[in-house]
Every structure is written in structure tokens, then in C-alpha cells.
Motif scaffolding. Structure first.
Motif, short mmCIF file in Angstrom:
data_model
loop_
_atom_site.label_atom_id
_atom_site.label_comp_id
_atom_site.label_asym_id
_atom_site.label_seq_id
_atom_site.Cartn_x
_atom_site.Cartn_y
_atom_site.Cartn_z
N ALA A 1 68.57 59.61 -21.28
CA ALA A 1 68.47 59.11 -22.65
C ALA A 1 69.68 58.23 -22.96
O ALA A 1 70.77 58.43 -22.44
N VAL B 1 66.47 54.17 -17.39
CA VAL B 1 65.17 54.74 -17.75
C VAL B 1 64.51 55.38 -16.54
O VAL B 1 63.93 56.46 -16.63
N GLN B 2 64.61 54.72 -15.38
CA GLN B 2 64.04 55.26 -14.14
C GLN B 2 64.67 56.62 -13.81
O GLN B 2 63.99 57.52 -13.33
N LYS B 3 65.96 56.76 -14.09
CA LYS B 3 66.65 58.03 -13.83
C LYS B 3 66.43 59.04 -14.96
O LYS B 3 66.97 60.14 -14.92
N GLU B 4 65.65 58.62 -15.95
CA GLU B 4 65.29 59.48 -17.10
C GLU B 4 66.52 60.00 -17.84
O GLU B 4 66.64 61.17 -18.17
#
Length: 111
Positions: free
Chosen positions: A33, A28-31
Motif C-alpha cells: 500500500a 503495486v505488483q508487490k502489493e
């Protein structure tokens, strides 16, 4: 958010779940999906979803996720034999013992 858990007093399921939460937080931190990560890993989105929510997946799926997140260096120190003395170091440098298959005796023949 990932929780702090003392692995010395935890079950395998608890450890798996916490590690999965940490990897999910990193994704999630690295965005990235979930569907995109699953595609990069070569697994279904439901497999990744199960891994992230329960910690249950094959070792191969775990390793693929770690690699896709660029965290493979953290696997390097896992399960290395501890060397606490010179004798331990000497044992590590010796070649592994080769086993020889036993010859089977015919019935009724004594060794």
C-alpha cells in the motif's frame, strides 16, 4: 501501465514521470500500500503520491523508494564513466588531482 518512451527524445519531466510509473507498478505488483511504502521510506504519503504521479521528488526520496522496492542494484551502472580504450582505463586508475588553494596577495604587491 507503464509506457515505452525513448529517453533520447524526452524531456526531464517526461523521463521522471515514466520512471515513477514503473516504480509505482512495481510497488503495486508487490502489493504494498502507498501508506505502507511511505512509512518504510520515511516520507509522507503525499510525498510518495507526488513522486508516483508526477515524478517530482528529491533524489533522496527517489533512492529511498528504489531501495524499499529492492531495486538498488539497478542504480549501480548509472553514470559510470565509459572506458573505451586502454588510455581511458589508465586515466581511471590515476589518483584524482588535488587542488592547492592560491595564496592571496596583499593589495599593491605584484607577484
Amino acid at each position: 501501465m507503464t509506457e515505452f518512451l525513448d529517453f533520447n527524445f524526452s524531456t526531464a519531466d517526461e523521463i521522471g514521470k515514466v520512471l515513477a510509473q514503473r516504480l509505482k507498478a512495481l510497488r503495486v505488483q508487490k502489493e504494498i500500500a502507498q501508506a505502507d511504502m511511505a512509512e518504510r521510506m520515511g516520507v509522507s504519503r503525499s510525498t510518495l503520491n507526488t513522486l508516483e504521479n508526477t515524478g517530482k521528488a528529491s533524489v533522496t526520496s527517489w533512492i529511498k523508494l528504489v531501495q524499499c522496492l529492492g531495486q538498488e542494484a539497478q542504480l549501480q551502472p548509472l553514470f559510470k564513466p565509459l572506458i573505451t580504450s586502454i588510455a581511458d582505463m589508465a586515466k581511471q586508475q590515476q589518483p584524482a588531482r588535488q587542488r592547492v588553494t592560491r595564496k592571496r596577495l596583499r593589495p599593491g604587491v605584484k607577484p
